[in-house]
Design a protein around this motif. Structure first.
Motif, short mmCIF file in Angstrom:
data_model
loop_
_atom_site.label_atom_id
_atom_site.label_comp_id
_atom_site.label_asym_id
_atom_site.label_seq_id
_atom_site.Cartn_x
_atom_site.Cartn_y
_atom_site.Cartn_z
N GLU A 56 -12.43 7.86 1.48
CA GLU A 56 -11.85 8.70 2.56
C GLU A 56 -12.00 10.18 2.21
OE1 GLU A 56 -7.96 5.95 3.36
OE2 GLU A 56 -7.62 8.06 2.86
N PHE A 57 -11.66 10.49 0.96
CA PHE A 57 -11.72 11.88 0.51
C PHE A 57 -13.15 12.42 0.62
CE2 PHE A 57 -12.76 14.59 -3.20
CZ PHE A 57 -11.94 15.67 -2.94
N ARG A 112 -7.75 0.01 -3.52
CA ARG A 112 -7.06 1.13 -2.86
C ARG A 112 -7.55 2.47 -3.43
NH1 ARG A 112 -0.67 1.92 -3.19
NH2 ARG A 112 -0.54 4.07 -2.45
N TYR A 172 -5.63 15.15 -3.36
CA TYR A 172 -5.81 14.14 -2.31
C TYR A 172 -5.26 12.79 -2.77
CZ TYR A 172 -7.65 11.59 1.61
OH TYR A 172 -7.74 10.81 2.75
N PHE A 173 -5.58 12.41 -3.99
CA PHE A 173 -5.03 11.16 -4.53
C PHE A 173 -3.50 11.20 -4.48
CE2 PHE A 173 -9.03 9.89 -7.00
CZ PHE A 173 -9.18 8.67 -6.34
N SER A 229 0.81 -1.21 0.00
CA SER A 229 0.00 0.00 0.00
C SER A 229 0.85 1.27 0.00
CB SER A 229 -0.95 -0.01 1.19
OG SER A 229 -0.19 0.10 2.36
N ARG A 259 -10.90 3.07 -1.98
CA ARG A 259 -10.79 3.41 -0.54
C ARG A 259 -10.35 4.87 -0.36
NH1 ARG A 259 -7.82 -0.83 0.56
NH2 ARG A 259 -5.84 0.29 0.74
N VAL A 260 -9.35 5.26 -1.13
CA VAL A 260 -8.85 6.64 -1.02
C VAL A 260 -9.97 7.62 -1.42
CG1 VAL A 260 -7.18 8.30 -1.97
CG2 VAL A 260 -6.44 5.98 -1.39
N THR A 294 3.44 3.73 -4.90
CA THR A 294 2.55 4.61 -5.67
C THR A 294 1.84 3.80 -6.77
OG1 THR A 294 3.97 6.47 -5.22
CG2 THR A 294 2.55 6.67 -7.16
N SER A 310 -1.59 12.83 -2.47
CA SER A 310 -1.10 12.72 -1.08
C SER A 310 -1.18 11.28 -0.57
CB SER A 310 -1.92 13.65 -0.16
OG SER A 310 -3.20 13.08 0.07
N ARG A 311 -2.00 10.47 -1.23
CA ARG A 311 -2.17 9.08 -0.80
C ARG A 311 -1.54 8.09 -1.78
NH1 ARG A 311 -5.59 7.96 3.12
NH2 ARG A 311 -4.11 6.26 3.12
N VAL A 367 -1.67 7.83 -5.10
CA VAL A 367 -2.38 7.39 -6.32
C VAL A 367 -2.17 8.49 -7.38
CG1 VAL A 367 -4.62 6.85 -7.36
CG2 VAL A 367 -4.10 6.07 -5.02
#
Ligand SMILES: Cc1ncc(COP(=O)(O)O)c(C=O)c1O
Length: 372
Positions: free
Chosen positions: A367-368, A360, A304-305, A3, A363-364, A6, A307-308, A310
């Motif tokens: 969350e966003f 993933r 946001y993607f 996870s 999921r991201v 990238t 930062s996580r 993606v």
């Protein structure tokens, strides 16, 4: 820690290197490194796949398009979208033609035939449409316009090897369709292009044109390019072609899964429309973020993607009419283009995207949305 890695926006789906070894060995052993047997076989097989009379392999889609426009010998204006890849209009500029930017359909993101017709005048020489992200443009309506006003019709099919329209493969529409085989494309040769056409004179011209304008007579007949396809690229392309249908199936299944899951989280998220009777390659898989209904922007989602871990891409942003090289262009109303370019985001897509990576991404996204 899978996870932490990238998720890339795309990767070519390649086989283990051993799969390429026999043809690479043959090429190296023969000493024939360019425009020989593998290129010819690749041209024959791609023509058969597309159901066209001729495919001519080039070093890139851009070079192929430059030669197509050179062959057409036009003067004046070429109506094309501004919502397309930054290089799309270069063949127009290289041929001293003026791009005229027409607006796009708000759902398919492809050229809007009504907007095209409004821009046709005495100077119009051609219509040049892109099959955006692999979704076929409105070929019948564009063909009808080309016939009515006696214009040439060319397609930038860079994204669309494997797309179809009413059961017919993209490749046989208009005077020529030109594909890209760069690493982000479903059919890839490392780099390269394919000019598909049913016009013998055009095919012959491009064949000479990729070789400076010389048909092997040591006499240049027209101003060409140095734009041949290397044999090693053709060998890569042949393997990619063998796997194409399987890879398209996996991409379409991945897109269907992502659409279903993302829409569960955000019913007002929109997706590019695939018209009835059409199939796309999902060269890019995009979401449309309407800030008014969703309360966040495409850029918020992109950040946001990122930062996580993606990777996403703002395709196509900025649109061509905002770029310096295209400042001499004429343009119609580009209201839809302006809106789409600000709100569309491409998410990761490739045939070997794993279920874990897709989950993933979902999921991201959840969350966003829930953090807002
Ligand atoms: C729509 C479109 N047109 C043209 C091109 C240029 O292709 P090439 O790099 O093969 O010249 C690309 C490349 O991605 C593209 O996306």
């Amino acid at each position: 820690m899978a996870s932490k890695k990238t998720v890339p926006i795309t990767r070519p789906t390649l086989e283990a290197h051993g799969a390429y070894a026999p043809s690479f060995k043959k090429i190296i052993g023969s000493g024939m490194l360019t425009t020989a047997g593998h290129v010819r076989e690749f041209e024959e097989r791609t023509a058969k796949y597309l159901g066209v009379k001729y495919c001519v392999a080039t070093s890139s889609c851009t070079a192929g398009l430059m030669l197509v426009f050179k062959h057409l010998g036009l003067r004046g204006e070429v109506i094309m979208p501004s919502f397309t890849f930054l290089a799309s209009g270069l063949p127009v500029l290289w041929n001293n033609l003026t791009p005229v930017f027409a607006d796009i359909d708000p759902h398919t993101y492809c050229l809007d035939p009504e907007a095209v017709e409004k821009l046709i005048n005495k100077k119009t020489a051609a219509i040049f449409a892109t099959h955006v992200f692999g979704v076929p443009a409105e070929v019948e309506k564009l063909r009808a316009l080309a016939r009515k006003y006696k214009l040439k019709l060319v397609f930038d099919a860079a994204h669309a090897f494997g797309s179809s329209h009413q059961g017919l493969p993209v490749g046989g529409f208009g005077h020529a369709e030109v594909f890209s085989l760069s690493p982000t494309k479903v059919l890839t040769a490392g780099e390269g292009g394919i000019v598909a056409t049913n016009d013998k004179a055009l095919a012959t011209f491009v064949k000479a044109g990729r070789n400076y304008g010389d048909m092997g007579q040591n006499d240049i007949t027209h101003v060409g390019l140095s734009a041949r396809m290397p044999e090693l690229s053709a060998a890569l392309g042949l393997r990619s072609l063998r796997k194409l249908d399987a890879n398209l199936k996996r991409r379409r299944a991945a897109a269907a899964y992502l659409i279903g899951e993302l829409a569960k989280t955000e019913p007002n998220l929109h997706f590019q429309k695939i018209p009835a009777g059409a199939e796309t390659t999902f060269k890019d898989f995009s979401v449309y973020v309407d800030p008014k209904t969703l309360g966040y922007t495409r850029d918020d989602l992109h950040d946001y993607f990122a930062s996580r871990g993606v990777t996403t891409r703002k395709y196509f942003y900025p649109p061509l009419h905002k770029m310096k090289a295209y400042r001499g262009a004429r343009k119609g109303s580009l209201a839809v283009t302006e809106r789409i370019t600000k709100n569309v985001l491409s998410l990761p897509m490739y045939a070997h995207l794993t279920k874990a990576d897709m989950d993933r991404i979902i999921r991201v996204f959840k969350e966003f949305v829930h953090a807002r």
